[in-house]
Design an enzyme around this catalytic site. Structure first.
Site, PDB file in Angstrom:
ATOM      1  N   ASP A  28       0.852  -1.186   0.000  1.00  0.00           N
ATOM      2  CA  ASP A  28       0.000   0.000   0.000  1.00  0.00           C
ATOM      3  C   ASP A  28       0.894   1.245   0.000  1.00  0.00           C
ATOM      4  O   ASP A  28       1.838   1.323   0.790  1.00  0.00           O
ATOM      5  CB  ASP A  28      -0.897  -0.027   1.242  1.00  0.00           C
ATOM      6  CG  ASP A  28      -2.026   0.985   1.185  1.00  0.00           C
ATOM      7  OD1 ASP A  28      -1.750   2.172   0.906  1.00  0.00           O
ATOM      8  OD2 ASP A  28      -3.170   0.602   1.447  1.00  0.00           O
ATOM      9  N   ILE A  29       0.600   2.213  -0.875  1.00  0.00           N
ATOM     10  CA  ILE A  29       1.444   3.417  -0.932  1.00  0.00           C
ATOM     11  C   ILE A  29       1.126   4.413   0.189  1.00  0.00           C
ATOM     12  O   ILE A  29       1.869   5.355   0.409  1.00  0.00           O
ATOM     13  CB  ILE A  29       1.385   4.134  -2.305  1.00  0.00           C
ATOM     14  CG1 ILE A  29      -0.028   4.577  -2.634  1.00  0.00           C
ATOM     15  CG2 ILE A  29       1.971   3.251  -3.384  1.00  0.00           C
ATOM     16  CD1 ILE A  29      -0.093   5.527  -3.819  1.00  0.00           C
ATOM     17  N   ASN A  84     -13.109  -4.047   3.308  1.00  0.00           N
ATOM     18  CA  ASN A  84     -14.257  -3.158   3.465  1.00  0.00           C
ATOM     19  C   ASN A  84     -15.203  -3.361   2.287  1.00  0.00           C
ATOM     20  O   ASN A  84     -14.757  -3.536   1.152  1.00  0.00           O
ATOM     21  CB  ASN A  84     -13.794  -1.702   3.527  1.00  0.00           C
ATOM     22  CG  ASN A  84     -12.824  -1.469   4.669  1.00  0.00           C
ATOM     23  OD1 ASN A  84     -12.994  -1.999   5.757  1.00  0.00           O
ATOM     24  ND2 ASN A  84     -11.795  -0.686   4.420  1.00  0.00           N
ATOM     25  N   GLN A  91     -14.673   1.397   2.154  1.00  0.00           N
ATOM     26  CA  GLN A  91     -14.072   0.997   0.881  1.00  0.00           C
ATOM     27  C   GLN A  91     -13.858   2.238   0.022  1.00  0.00           C
ATOM     28  O   GLN A  91     -14.795   2.941  -0.324  1.00  0.00           O
ATOM     29  CB  GLN A  91     -14.966  -0.006   0.134  1.00  0.00           C
ATOM     30  CG  GLN A  91     -14.334  -0.527  -1.139  1.00  0.00           C
ATOM     31  CD  GLN A  91     -15.193  -1.572  -1.853  1.00  0.00           C
ATOM     32  OE1 GLN A  91     -16.335  -1.820  -1.484  1.00  0.00           O
ATOM     33  NE2 GLN A  91     -14.636  -2.178  -2.886  1.00  0.00           N
ATOM     34  N   HIS A  97     -10.565  -6.007  -2.516  1.00  0.00           N
ATOM     35  CA  HIS A  97      -9.196  -6.112  -2.030  1.00  0.00           C
ATOM     36  C   HIS A  97      -9.178  -6.476  -0.554  1.00  0.00           C
ATOM     37  O   HIS A  97     -10.105  -6.152   0.195  1.00  0.00           O
ATOM     38  CB  HIS A  97      -8.386  -4.836  -2.289  1.00  0.00           C
ATOM     39  CG  HIS A  97      -8.948  -3.583  -1.721  1.00  0.00           C
ATOM     40  ND1 HIS A  97     -10.064  -2.944  -2.229  1.00  0.00           N
ATOM     41  CD2 HIS A  97      -8.534  -2.818  -0.682  1.00  0.00           C
ATOM     42  CE1 HIS A  97     -10.309  -1.837  -1.541  1.00  0.00           C
ATOM     43  NE2 HIS A  97      -9.402  -1.749  -0.577  1.00  0.00           N
ATOM     44  N   HIS A  99      -6.840  -6.154   2.846  1.00  0.00           N
ATOM     45  CA  HIS A  99      -5.718  -5.487   3.508  1.00  0.00           C
ATOM     46  C   HIS A  99      -5.043  -6.473   4.455  1.00  0.00           C
ATOM     47  O   HIS A  99      -5.723  -7.169   5.212  1.00  0.00           O
ATOM     48  CB  HIS A  99      -6.206  -4.311   4.372  1.00  0.00           C
ATOM     49  CG  HIS A  99      -6.769  -3.172   3.618  1.00  0.00           C
ATOM     50  ND1 HIS A  99      -6.026  -2.060   3.299  1.00  0.00           N
ATOM     51  CD2 HIS A  99      -8.027  -2.955   3.139  1.00  0.00           C
ATOM     52  CE1 HIS A  99      -6.800  -1.199   2.660  1.00  0.00           C
ATOM     53  NE2 HIS A  99      -8.010  -1.723   2.547  1.00  0.00           N
TER      54      HIS A  99
END
Length: 129
Positions: A28-29, A84, A91, A97, A99
Site C-alpha cells: 500500500d502506498i 471493506n 471501501q 481487495h 488489507h
C-alpha cells in the site's frame, strides 16, 4: 478505469510482492504500518460480495500465505486482515481487495469496535436466517 485494474495492467507502477495468473499483491502506498499489503483479484470485482467463489477463495489463500510471510519476515506481533464493503464501511476503491496490516505491540493505530445498544436480537436473527 479502476485504479487497481490499472496497477494490474502495469499502467501505474506498484511495489508488487506477489503475482500469479489471477491474483496480484502489492504494498500500500499509504500504509497504516510497515508492510501494509493489498491482495486483489486481477479480474475486476467491485467487492467481496460479487467476486466469484473460486477467485475469492484464491485471494484468501494468497492472503494467508502472505500474512505468514509478513509475520516471519517483519517479526510483527499480529496482523489485521480486512476487506471493506462499500463506501459506508470504508471501501475507497471499488475493486475487491484484502488489507494485510502488520501490527506490533504498542501500536497506537487500532481498529475499534463499539458496542451498540438496544438491539432486538430475536428480530435480527429472524431476518438473517
Amino acid at each position: 478505469m479502476c485504479i487497481f485494474c490499472s496497477i494490474v495492467n502495469k499502467e501505474i507502477p506498484s511495489h508488487c510482492i506477489y503475482e500469479d495468473d489471477t491474483v496480484f499483491a502489492f504494498l500500500d502506498i499509504n500504509p497504516t504500518a510497515k508492510g501494509h499489503t493489498l491482495v486483489i483479484p486481477k479480474e475486476h470485482c467491485t467487492s467481496f460480495l460479487d467476486c466469484p467463489a473460486t477467485l475469492r477463495n484464491h485471494v484468501f489463500e494468497v492472503a494467508q500465505m502472505l500474512a505468514n510471510r509478513l509475520e516471519k519476515q517483519l517479526n510483527c506481533d499480529g496482523i489485521n486482515m480486512l476487506s471493506n464493503i462499500h463506501e459506508a464501511a470504508g471501501q475507497s476503491v471499488e475493486h475487491f481487495h484484502v488489507h494485510l496490516i502488520p501490527r506490533y505491540k504498542g501500536d497506537t493505530e487500532i481498529i475499534h469496535f463499539h458496542e451498540t445498544k438496544d438491539i432486538d436480537f430475536e428480530e435480527l436473527k429472524r431476518k438473517l436466517k
